[in-house]
Design an enzyme around this catalytic site. Structure first.
Site, PDB file in Angstrom:
ATOM      1  CG  ASP A   3      -1.671   1.166   1.320  1.00 51.72           C
ATOM      2  OD1 ASP A   3      -2.534   1.617   0.384  1.00 51.72           O
ATOM      3  OD2 ASP A   3      -1.718   1.921   2.536  1.00 51.72           O
ATOM      4  CB  SER A   4       0.536   4.885  -0.564  1.00 53.00           C
ATOM      5  OG  SER A   4      -0.871   4.784   0.336  1.00 53.00           O
ATOM      6  CE1 TYR A  35       2.431   5.393  -3.479  1.00 51.42           C
ATOM      7  CE2 TYR A  35       0.919   3.262  -3.999  1.00 51.42           C
ATOM      8  CZ  TYR A  35       2.297   3.791  -3.859  1.00 51.42           C
ATOM      9  OH  TYR A  35       3.431   2.979  -3.826  1.00 51.42           O
ATOM     10  N   GLY A  36      -3.070   8.674  -3.505  1.00 53.86           N
ATOM     11  CA  GLY A  36      -4.520   9.276  -3.707  1.00 53.86           C
ATOM     12  C   GLY A  36      -4.375  10.457  -4.824  1.00 53.86           C
ATOM     13  CB  CYS A  67      -3.082   0.692  -2.358  1.00 51.40           C
ATOM     14  SG  CYS A  67      -3.274   2.314  -2.751  1.00 51.40           S
ATOM     15  CD  GLU A 146      -0.406   6.868   5.827  1.00 51.56           C
ATOM     16  OE1 GLU A 146       1.025   7.037   6.099  1.00 51.56           O
ATOM     17  OE2 GLU A 146      -0.771   6.106   5.268  1.00 51.56           O
ATOM     18  CB  CYS A 178      -9.801   4.656   0.707  1.00 50.91           C
ATOM     19  SG  CYS A 178      -8.138   5.168   1.215  1.00 50.91           S
ATOM     20  CG  HIS A 180      -5.216   5.017   4.582  1.00 47.03           C
ATOM     21  ND1 HIS A 180      -4.764   4.562   3.349  1.00 47.03           N
ATOM     22  CD2 HIS A 180      -4.464   5.625   5.071  1.00 47.03           C
ATOM     23  CE1 HIS A 180      -3.333   4.667   3.404  1.00 47.03           C
ATOM     24  NE2 HIS A 180      -3.059   5.230   4.620  1.00 47.03           N
TER      25      HIS A 180
HETATM   26  N1  DGL Z   1      -4.644   3.358   0.789  1.00 54.24           N
HETATM   27  C1  DGL Z   1      -4.658   3.959  -0.491  1.00 54.24           C
HETATM   28  C2  DGL Z   1      -6.187   3.498  -1.174  1.00 54.24           C
HETATM   29  O1  DGL Z   1      -6.676   2.617  -0.649  1.00 54.24           O
HETATM   30  C3  DGL Z   1      -4.729   5.721  -0.543  1.00 54.24           C
HETATM   31  C4  DGL Z   1      -3.774   6.289   0.428  1.00 54.24           C
HETATM   32  C5  DGL Z   1      -3.125   7.491  -0.462  1.00 54.24           C
HETATM   33  O2  DGL Z   1      -3.704   8.355  -0.620  1.00 54.24           O
HETATM   34  O3  DGL Z   1      -2.139   7.068  -0.308  1.00 54.24           O
HETATM   35  O4  DGL Z   1      -6.624   4.391  -2.175  1.00 54.24           O
END
Ligand code: DGL
Length: 264
Positions: A3-4, A35-36, A67, A146, A178, A180
């Protein structure tokens, strides 16, 4: 699994609980998170680099893209490039919401990258084109996770503001698109109301992984011996271990550092 950052730990938790005999390697790309909000091409490049590292260094039998943003950006390429099975988080989640909706109107929340990719609309249309989907990007939520801040007034106010279009759309099932977001399930449920069913793609992905391992005969033969869990981060190891162990639980005692070739 990668994941990120910390979000994929929701998938790791579900996997450890469901498949305790398997060995797990988790890579959180905290050095290049988030990443988003990145162009999907950059996310794809990161994902391919990580996948090659995990395959070359750890001889993995299955790769889980834990992710949503990376799944939206890179799943197709990873499947084409790698000789092992690759599982994303989008299809398992969509399958679960299709099974649970009565009103045939569902909501999906995710990062800007995931929502703008249209990946959820495509995955849903492939399964059932009679279901109406309302998607909503939630910039800012990942940053709270985070930082390890998953409850409190600040997060509640932000969640309520971001989820207003979902409340207005009157959906009966909301997919947390997501990895998270399961950490924010309490705040999300308070915002949309207890009658809306929340579906976590993390749990659904672990179920899908279990089915895949079984159908391919790839499951560990010794289910009674606990598997190992190894954690890697491209960012600061001390903070990855501190926040990660709080989010995942006791399996995350330490982490190794990995330096990516392609960094911003
Ligand atoms: N965990 C990532 C997802 O499921 C997003 C987190 C990020 O923006 O890096 O999209």
């Amino acid at each position: 699994m990668f994941d990120s950052g910390f979000g994929g730990l929701t998938v790791a938790r579900a996997t450890i609980d469901l498949l305790p005999g398997e060995d797990l390697v988790y890579l959180g790309d905290t050095g290049r998170y988030p990443y988003g909000s990145k162009p999907l091409d950059d996310v794809r490049e990161h994902a391919i680099e990580i996948a090659n590292h995990l395959v070359d260094k750890f001889d993995i039998k299955v790769l889980v893209v834990a992710c949503n943003t990376a799944t939206a950006a890179a799943l197709k390429d990873l499947r084409a490039d790698l000789s092992i099975d690759v599982l994303g988080v989008i299809k398992p989640g969509v399958r679960a919401v299709v099974e649970r909706t009565d009103s045939k109107r569902i909501g999906v929340i995710g990062t800007v990258g995931t929502v703008s990719s249209g990946a959820y609309e495509s995955a849903l249309a492939a399964l059932d084109d009679h279901i109406e989907i309302v998607t909503c990007a939630c910039p800012g939520l990942v940053e709270f996770v985070e930082r390890g801040e998953t409850t409190g007034e600040r997060i509640q106010i932000l969640v309520e503001r971001l989820l207003a279009p979902i409340v207005e759309a009157d959906v009966d099932v909301l997919l947390l698109g997501c990895t998270h977001y399961p950490y924010l399930a309490r705040a999300i449920s308070d915002a949309v109301g207890p009658e809306v069913i929340l579906v976590s793609s993390a749990d659904e992905t672990a179920f899908e992984l279990a089915r895949l391992l079984e159908s391919k005969g790839l499951g560990t033969p010794d289910e009674n011996t606990a598997g190992s869990a190894r954690f890697i981060s491209s960012g600061d190891i001390a903070s990855f271990t501190r926040v990660g162990s709080r989010l995942l639980g006791p399996e995350l005692v330490d982490a190794e550092h990995w330096r990516p070739k392609y960094a911003p």
